[in-house]
Design a protein around this motif. Structure first.
Motif, PDB file in Angstrom:
ATOM      1  N   TRP A  71       0.828  -1.199   0.000  1.00 25.10           N
ATOM      2  CA  TRP A  71       0.000   0.000   0.000  1.00 25.10           C
ATOM      3  C   TRP A  71       0.870   1.261   0.000  1.00 25.10           C
ATOM      4  O   TRP A  71       0.542   2.245  -0.675  1.00 25.10           O
ATOM      5  CB  TRP A  71      -0.928   0.036   1.216  1.00 25.10           C
ATOM      6  CG  TRP A  71      -1.702  -1.218   1.498  1.00 25.10           C
ATOM      7  CD1 TRP A  71      -1.952  -1.775   2.711  1.00 25.10           C
ATOM      8  CD2 TRP A  71      -2.345  -2.078   0.541  1.00 25.10           C
ATOM      9  NE1 TRP A  71      -2.693  -2.928   2.587  1.00 25.10           N
ATOM     10  CE2 TRP A  71      -2.951  -3.132   1.270  1.00 25.10           C
ATOM     11  CE3 TRP A  71      -2.459  -2.065  -0.850  1.00 25.10           C
ATOM     12  CZ2 TRP A  71      -3.660  -4.164   0.648  1.00 25.10           C
ATOM     13  CZ3 TRP A  71      -3.163  -3.088  -1.467  1.00 25.10           C
ATOM     14  CH2 TRP A  71      -3.758  -4.110  -0.722  1.00 25.10           C
ATOM     15  N   ILE A  72       1.965   1.226   0.750  1.00 25.53           N
ATOM     16  CA  ILE A  72       2.836   2.402   0.816  1.00 25.53           C
ATOM     17  C   ILE A  72       3.507   2.661  -0.528  1.00 25.53           C
ATOM     18  O   ILE A  72       3.561   3.794  -1.009  1.00 25.53           O
ATOM     19  CB  ILE A  72       3.878   2.229   1.936  1.00 25.53           C
ATOM     20  CG1 ILE A  72       3.201   2.366   3.309  1.00 25.53           C
ATOM     21  CG2 ILE A  72       4.997   3.261   1.804  1.00 25.53           C
ATOM     22  CD1 ILE A  72       4.108   2.118   4.474  1.00 25.53           C
ATOM     23  N   ALA A 101       0.945   4.062  -2.801  1.00 26.71           N
ATOM     24  CA  ALA A 101       0.668   5.463  -2.488  1.00 26.71           C
ATOM     25  C   ALA A 101       1.775   6.374  -3.025  1.00 26.71           C
ATOM     26  O   ALA A 101       1.503   7.458  -3.558  1.00 26.71           O
ATOM     27  CB  ALA A 101       0.517   5.648  -0.976  1.00 26.71           C
ATOM     28  N   LEU A 114      -1.163   6.774   4.473  1.00 25.76           N
ATOM     29  CA  LEU A 114      -1.184   6.605   3.024  1.00 25.76           C
ATOM     30  C   LEU A 114      -1.595   7.892   2.321  1.00 25.76           C
ATOM     31  O   LEU A 114      -1.018   8.268   1.293  1.00 25.76           O
ATOM     32  CB  LEU A 114      -2.136   5.466   2.654  1.00 25.76           C
ATOM     33  CG  LEU A 114      -1.731   4.070   3.162  1.00 25.76           C
ATOM     34  CD1 LEU A 114      -2.791   3.043   2.813  1.00 25.76           C
ATOM     35  CD2 LEU A 114      -0.387   3.658   2.604  1.00 25.76           C
TER      36      LEU A 114
END
Length: 375
Positions: free
Chosen positions: A29-30, A33, A244
């Motif tokens: 997810w990072i 993002a 995020l």
């Protein structure tokens, strides 16, 4: 044995299998993002200027909101009735002050001059980063790594106080005095104590007060069991949502600068990589050497390795300008810190088996896990 103790001592199964879905794929997810932010910064002309029009203490308003959302849930989880036991632990407090305010700035100063002797703007930007000790994202990394949540709150508060008192003085020393003593090129830094204090009050004071009041009023109204088992699981994930969102906005602001100067970014990234590795590994070793348990050793390591890039960026922009090399060095910081420290979260979790288990100092569960309350 409590669920926390079981999580610390269980050897069966990979660490990731015990994380929630959100935590298990947090690195993905990072990175996503970061990619979205960089893509937006390149694809939407003028987006960076639009995001930067409204600022809070020199930081873009969307980033400021993201930081507040990110920090509030974790500070709402803190057991404030346990803080006294942390403040009495000199084995934790003294190493933390030494690593943060003596070793950290000195290590970054040395690495900046070793790796960037011919690039004074980037070098100055890195030194400023080394002076800005972490008061924000470190709480997230510590929580994910099952560090001591109360200890993190105390150390972050100490960093905040020392930041107000020492940032300008250390900036003068490392950018003007020490280079002169060593016969190196000198660079000035003019930052008021009020600018630093204002940043600390906003980005730490507001979520800290909100978290404290949430726990105090929630436990008073419905009891600790309801607070720990009902409210915390509902608000907990917002820490990662805020993280995020902050990353997307941060990289959207500087997407063009980052992608248009890849070689400069690589040169800035190298000393940062070395810095994070040295500070984190050295602090982990120091914590174990002085007899700290896993949760407090982990807290010591992440508070020593993390930096307050928001303050560093704000100072660089206010002093040298938004398009300066100093500001770019500050922006590259989280580009390197985020993936490196999330990787170190997994290293820390795997290293728990090297520490003895003690029932007196249970570790916090990762952000997404639910746990039974203790009355």
């Amino acid at each position: 044995m409590t669920a926390k103790a079981t999580a610390r001592t269980a050897d069966a199964g990979p660490v990731a299998a015990r994380l929630s879905f959100l935590d298990r794929f947090l690195a993905v997810w990072i990175l996503l993002a970061m990619a979205i932010g960089l893509g937006l910064g390149r694809a939407v002309p003028g987006l960076g200027d639009a995001l930067a029009k409204v600022t809070v203490t020199g930081v873009s308003l969307p980033i400021a909101l993201g930081l507040l959302v990110m920090m509030y849930p974790v500070l709402a989880k803190v057991r404030y009735d346990r803080l006294e036991s942390v403040t009495r632990d000199r084995r934790l407090l003294i190493p933390s002050l030494v690593t943060n305010w003596i070793l950290g700035p000195a290590v970054m100063f040395a690495l900046a001059w070793i790796f960037l002797p011919d690039l004074p703007e980037y070098r100055t930007g890195l030194i400023i980063v080394g002076l800005a000790r972490c008061i924000a994202m470190v709480i997230i990394w510590n929580d994910l790594a099952c560090g001591d949540r109360e200890a993190a709150a105390v150390l972050v508060a100490l960093n905040s106080v020392f930041q107000v008192l020492a940032f300008s003085l250390l900036g003068w020393f490392y950018l003007s005095v020490l280079p002169g003593w060593l016969g190196l090129q000198q660079t000035g830094l003019n930052v008021s104590v009020w600018e630093i204090a204002r940043s600390v009050l906003i980005f730490l004071g507001i979520p800290l007060a909100a978290g404290f009041l949430t726990r105090r009023l929630g436990e008073k109204a419905k009891g600790r069991t309801w607070y720990e088992t009902k409210l915390i699981p509902r608000i907990g994930p917002f820490a990662l949502y805020g993280l995020l969102f902050t990353i997307v906005v941060l990289f959207a602001l500087q997407g063009e600068a980052i992608t248009s100067r890849p070689l400069d970014v690589a040169r800035i990234a190298l000393p940062l990589l070395v810095y994070f590795a040295l500070m984190w590994a050295g602090s982990m070793a120091l914590g174990k050497a002085v007899g700290l348990d896993y949760p407090r050793t982990t807290t010591l390591a992440f508070t020593a390795a993390g930096n307050n890039f928001e303050l560093a960026i704000a100072v660089a922009i206010a002093t040298f300008g938004a398009t300066s090399g100093q500001a770019l060095a500050g922006v590259v910081g989280p580009l390197i810190e985020v993936p490196v420290l999330i990787g170190l979260v997994y290293v820390a979790l795997a290293a728990r088996r090297l520490f003895p288990t003690t029932a007196a100092t249970p570790a916090a569960e990762p952000t997404g896990l639910k746990e039974p309350a203790r009355d």
